[in-house]
Design an enzyme around this catalytic site. Structure first.
Site, PDB file in Angstrom:
ATOM      1  N   CYS A   1      53.575  41.135  43.313  1.00 11.17           N
ATOM      2  CA  CYS A   1      53.435  41.052  41.856  1.00 11.17           C
ATOM      3  C   CYS A   1      53.784  42.326  41.093  1.00 11.17           C
ATOM      4  O   CYS A   1      54.679  42.330  40.242  1.00 11.17           O
ATOM      5  CB  CYS A   1      52.000  40.660  41.507  1.00 11.17           C
ATOM      6  SG  CYS A   1      51.408  39.165  42.300  1.00 11.17           S
TER       7      CYS A   1
ATOM      8  N   HIS B   1      48.698  43.396  35.127  1.00 11.95           N
ATOM      9  CA  HIS B   1      48.856  43.933  36.485  1.00 11.95           C
ATOM     10  C   HIS B   1      49.810  45.117  36.571  1.00 11.95           C
ATOM     11  O   HIS B   1      50.498  45.324  37.580  1.00 11.95           O
ATOM     12  CB  HIS B   1      49.298  42.831  37.456  1.00 11.95           C
ATOM     13  CG  HIS B   1      48.790  43.059  38.854  1.00 11.95           C
ATOM     14  ND1 HIS B   1      49.233  42.338  39.944  1.00 11.95           N
ATOM     15  CD2 HIS B   1      47.872  43.932  39.338  1.00 11.95           C
ATOM     16  CE1 HIS B   1      48.626  42.742  41.035  1.00 11.95           C
ATOM     17  NE2 HIS B   1      47.784  43.721  40.694  1.00 11.95           N
TER      18      HIS B   1
END
Length: 497
Positions: free
Chosen positions: A66, A122
């Site tokens: 990610c 993130h």
């Protein structure tokens, strides 16, 4: 001014169309083979229609997990060049994309865009300067961490503590950022929350400036959570994980349906360019975050540098495309979106700026006119720090891959190879330090060539060494106990200000 020139100028001003709105949708952990147009048993009619009536990018590559993908997307730079090459930002890790990096929304604002982010961040939040509204977004609604409960919106684990991670941030006219935690969304599925926020932003849109909307969906990342009515149509799937996952993909497709319906209702659909991609391949059996995904027919999945981990579903639909309804096989990397979208937003005046030293290249001609790719190689990654614990069975040591033309080199252990859908290949990874494949002829990585083509192997190893010489060290930091939500009223917030 000369009258004739003045008339020409005025006509140009009146007839000149402004740049399109841009909607960038990022699905999380979506399997390569898990959409209807890929032949999946999962029904994704909205995504299928947009993809097949737009431009499907058949050789679109991302990073294996990610954070590195999202960093590449926002900066246009390979993770090795800003220290984001090792794994993801952990729950309580004081780490983020370096503040001297320019983010895509910062440049789009210079082109007159208003900018909004919804969903997963993130990219760091231990200091407030790393959060979305300090990195170019006017508003943000979503969560800072990499994953959380879809219904309670709590994130954590026993060693870090559990806390709420859902907020609305907005940049005020005086450039301060207001951040408000959302306490009243318990039991509301995240896809519905994000759809509601998208509708809220569009209802306030006055049309005076084009918008950039970054919709980073939670779907279909672990944990396996979705309202039961999405799962019920897949009772015929015997594997419970696969059945639930199918429901999560169906919910993803409905989210895209609702978002596109909102754009149409708002009257801006025909003026909007839609970009869709996944951040990496689906996690496969044997990994702790396995969710029943399939990357068929590709080898491997999330965490790995096999094609199943880094070749993503991606397509473009909408405003500005001259040729549609085709599949483009040009080589493209996630870093390319920075200069490509900046080219679109600036109407060709800005491809990213030489001062930014981008690794991405402008691919708009390839995308919009079925042209050729402007790149012939991709550094998939160089990570010297991977451990067995992180990579579901990968051994300690280097973890690198490079694509040049049709050839792909993997150095070290590339990650778990099996994705539950391999053919009858007799070849399986061994303990050697490198592997060579011709991806054009062998996209499923079943014919290893290092002993058959030693000259190509030597050239690829030399090129990999060049990239290694340009790398900065990974920026990861030890965990910080002060991040624990128990010190912050049960919430995840910037803790090192």
């Amino acid at each position: 001014m000369n009258f004739a020139l003045f008339v020409v100028f005025c006509l140009w001003t009146v007839t000149r169309a402004r740049p399109p709105n841009i909607l960038l949708i990022v699905a999380d952990d979506l399997g390569f083979g898990d959409l209807g147009f890929r032949g999946a048993e999962i029904k994704t009619p909205t995504i299928d229609e947009l993809a097949t009536k737009g431009v499907i990018l058949e050789q679109h590559y991302v990073q294996p997990v990610c954070t590195p993908t999202r960093s590449s997307l926002m900066t246009g730079r390979y993770p090795i060049h800003n220290g984001m090459q090792h794994y993801v930002i952990l729950l309580n890790e004081p780490h983020g994309v370096p503040l001297d990096e320019t983010f895509l929304p910062q440049r789009l604002k210079q082109c007159g865009y208003e900018t909004h982010a919804i969903g997963k961040w993130h990219l760091g939040f231990y200091k407030r300067e790393y959060t979305p509204c300090y990195r170019g977004f006017d508003t943000f609604f979503g969560y800072y961490q990499g994953s959380e409960d879809y219904f309670t919106h709590y994130s954590g684990m026993n060693i870090t503590g559990w806390g709420l991670d859902l907020r609305r941030d907005r940049r005020l006219p005086n450039s301060t950022v207001e951040s408000n935690l959302i306490w009243n969304a318990d039991h509301v599925y995240s896809a519905q929350l994000f759809t509601n926020e998208f509708e809220r932003v569009l209802s306030a849109y006055d049309g005076t400036r084009p918008f950039f909307m970054y919709l980073a969906l939670q779907s279909v990342h672990a944990p396996q959570e979705v309202p039961q009515h999405y799962v019920d149509p897949y009772k015929h799937i015997s594997d419970l994980n696969r059945r639930r996952y199918a429901g999560m993909v169906a919910a993803l497709d409905e989210t895209v349906l609702n978002v596109t319906a909102t754009l149409k209702k708002s009257g801006v659909w025909n003026d909007t360019l839609v970009v869709f991609t996944s951040d990496n391949g689906g996690p496969i059996a044997g990994c702790s975050d396995s969710i029943g995904a399939r990357n068929c027919p590709l080898r491997g999945g999330k965490h790995s540098l096999w094609e199943g981990g880094i070749r993503s579903n991606a397509f473009v639909y909408g405003a500005g495309l001259d040729v549609v309804g085709y599949r483009n096989w040009g080589l493209m990397h996630v870093t390319d979106w920075f200069p490509t979208l900046l080219h679109v937003a600036s109407e060709g005046r800005d491809d990213g700026g030489a001062e930014l030293e981008l690794d991405g290249v402008n691919q708009w001609e390839m995308i919009s006119q079925n042209g050729s790719s402007n790149r012939r190689e991709i550094l998939h990654n160089i990570d010297p720090l991977l451990t067995e614990k992180i990579l579901c069975g990968v051994h300690h040591g280097n973890h690198s891959a490079l694509r040049v033309g049709d050839y792909k080199l993997l150095v070290g252990d590339p990650g778990p190879p099996d994705s539950g859908c391999q053919g009858n290949s007799s070849w399986h990874p061994t303990s050697v330090s490198h592997y060579l494949f011709n991806i054009k002829e062998d996209p499923n990585e079943e014919i290893e060539l290092s002993t058959k083509e030693p000259e190509m192997l030597t050239a690829m190893l030399s090129r990999m060494q060049y990239y290694a010489s340009t790398a900065v060290p990974p920026g990861n930091k030890p965990r910080d106990v002060h991040a624990n939500p128990q010190y912050h009223n049960g919430t995840w917030v910037p803790w090192d200000d």
